[in-house]
Scaffold this active site. Structure first.
Site, PDB file in Angstrom:
ATOM      1  N   CYS A  32       0.872  -1.184   0.000  1.00  0.00           N
ATOM      2  CA  CYS A  32       0.000   0.000   0.000  1.00  0.00           C
ATOM      3  C   CYS A  32       0.904   1.227   0.000  1.00  0.00           C
ATOM      4  CB  CYS A  32      -0.975  -0.015   1.172  1.00  0.00           C
ATOM      5  SG  CYS A  32      -0.209  -0.009   2.805  1.00  0.00           S
ATOM      6  N   SER A  39      -1.832  -2.704   3.931  1.00  0.00           N
ATOM      7  CA  SER A  39      -0.994  -3.884   3.632  1.00  0.00           C
ATOM      8  C   SER A  39      -0.646  -4.691   4.886  1.00  0.00           C
ATOM      9  CB  SER A  39       0.251  -3.516   2.809  1.00  0.00           C
ATOM     10  OG  SER A  39       1.068  -2.592   3.472  1.00  0.00           O
TER      11      SER A  39
HETATM   12  P1  4NP Z   1      -1.776   2.789   4.111  1.00  0.00           P
HETATM   13  O1  4NP Z   1      -2.416   4.158   4.691  1.00  0.00           O
HETATM   14  O2  4NP Z   1      -1.188   3.118   2.760  1.00  0.00           O
HETATM   15  O3  4NP Z   1      -2.930   1.868   4.023  1.00  0.00           O
HETATM   16  O4  4NP Z   1      -0.729   2.372   5.128  1.00  0.00           O
HETATM   17  C1  4NP Z   1      -1.698   5.345   4.795  1.00  0.00           C
HETATM   18  C2  4NP Z   1      -0.957   5.603   5.919  1.00  0.00           C
HETATM   19  C3  4NP Z   1      -0.275   6.811   6.046  1.00  0.00           C
HETATM   20  C4  4NP Z   1      -0.372   7.751   5.053  1.00  0.00           C
HETATM   21  C5  4NP Z   1      -1.115   7.484   3.917  1.00  0.00           C
HETATM   22  C6  4NP Z   1      -1.788   6.280   3.790  1.00  0.00           C
HETATM   23  N1  4NP Z   1       0.305   9.013   5.192  1.00  0.00           N
HETATM   24  O5  4NP Z   1       0.159   9.840   4.290  1.00  0.00           O
HETATM   25  O6  4NP Z   1       0.983   9.221   6.186  1.00  0.00           O
END
Ligand code: 4NP
Length: 203
Positions: A32, A39
């Site tokens: 992800c 993920s």
């Molecule tokens: P993930 O979610 O891709 O499902 O782990 C996210 C976690 C953090 C961020 C974006 C998506 N972020 O921008 O910090």
């Protein structure tokens, strides 16, 4: 942190009857953006459905891991909402992980399945291999092979269309519950696919 590799996955209580003796175990990488929400949720549920961290792991699975296309949270534990939903919905309380960014090209070359949660992940993953090819880090065959391994995890959801797992990070707990329902279903679908593929290869 749970180990992500098994040197030899040969024993299973429930699956050996359907596993051709020559079938080669496969490795699965969930991807992800941040590697703290979707993920790890996918990894935790797939570890559970394959009994990966028990003394009777599924014989067709050699390695399970997850990573992000970004390094924003490298070294962090999964989001507390991910861990809470895994515990509440599936009783998974022992899963541990430290976020990491995908390694180019080694992750693409080493894993058999590179499974993206959403369209942005797909685009980023393909672009990474395009850049690796341009820089001469991989050759054309390796780029083609790696690109073939990359697909939506939602391909295994049992619906006609690929499903995306939406990023739940900026929303409430409900988004994590929806993501859980999806990745748990996809995991069962993926395992069926791997078993069917092994049966086909063993013919
Ligand atoms: P993930 O979610 O891709 O499902 O782990 C996210 C976690 C953090 C961020 C974006 C998506 N972020 O921008 O910090």
């Amino acid at each position: 942190m749970a180990s992500n590799t098994r040197s030899q996955a040969t024993t299973s209580t429930s699956d050996t009857s359907t596993t051709p003796p020559t079938a080669k175990p496969v490795s699965v990488l969930f991807v992800c953006l941040g590697n703290i929400c979707r993920s790890p949720m996918a990894e935790g549920t797939f570890r559970a459905v394959t009994n990966f961290d028990t003394d009777h792991p599924h014989p067709l699975i050699s390695r399970i891991d997850s990573c992000g296309t970004g390094a924003y949270h490298a070294g962090d534990q999964p989001d507390p909402r991910t861990l809470s939903v895994l515990a509440a919905k599936a009783g998974i309380t022992t899963y541990r992980h430290k976020a990491r960014k995908i390694k180019v090209p080694s992750d693409f070359l080493e894993f058999d399945y590179v499974l993206a949660m959403d369209e942005d992940n797909m685009i980023d993953l393909r672009d990474m291999m395009k850049r690796a090819r341009k820089k001469g880090v991989v050759d054309a065959r390796q780029q083609e092979e790696a690109t073939r391994k990359v697909c939506f995890y939602g391909r295994f959801g049992g619906k006609a269309e690929d499903e995306e797992v939406q990023d739940p990070y900026y929303g409430g707990r409900n988004g994590f519950e929806i993501a859980y329902e999806q990745v748990e279903r996809f995991g069962r679908g993926l395992l069926k696919h791997i078993e069917a593929q092994a049966a086909e290869d063993g013919k």
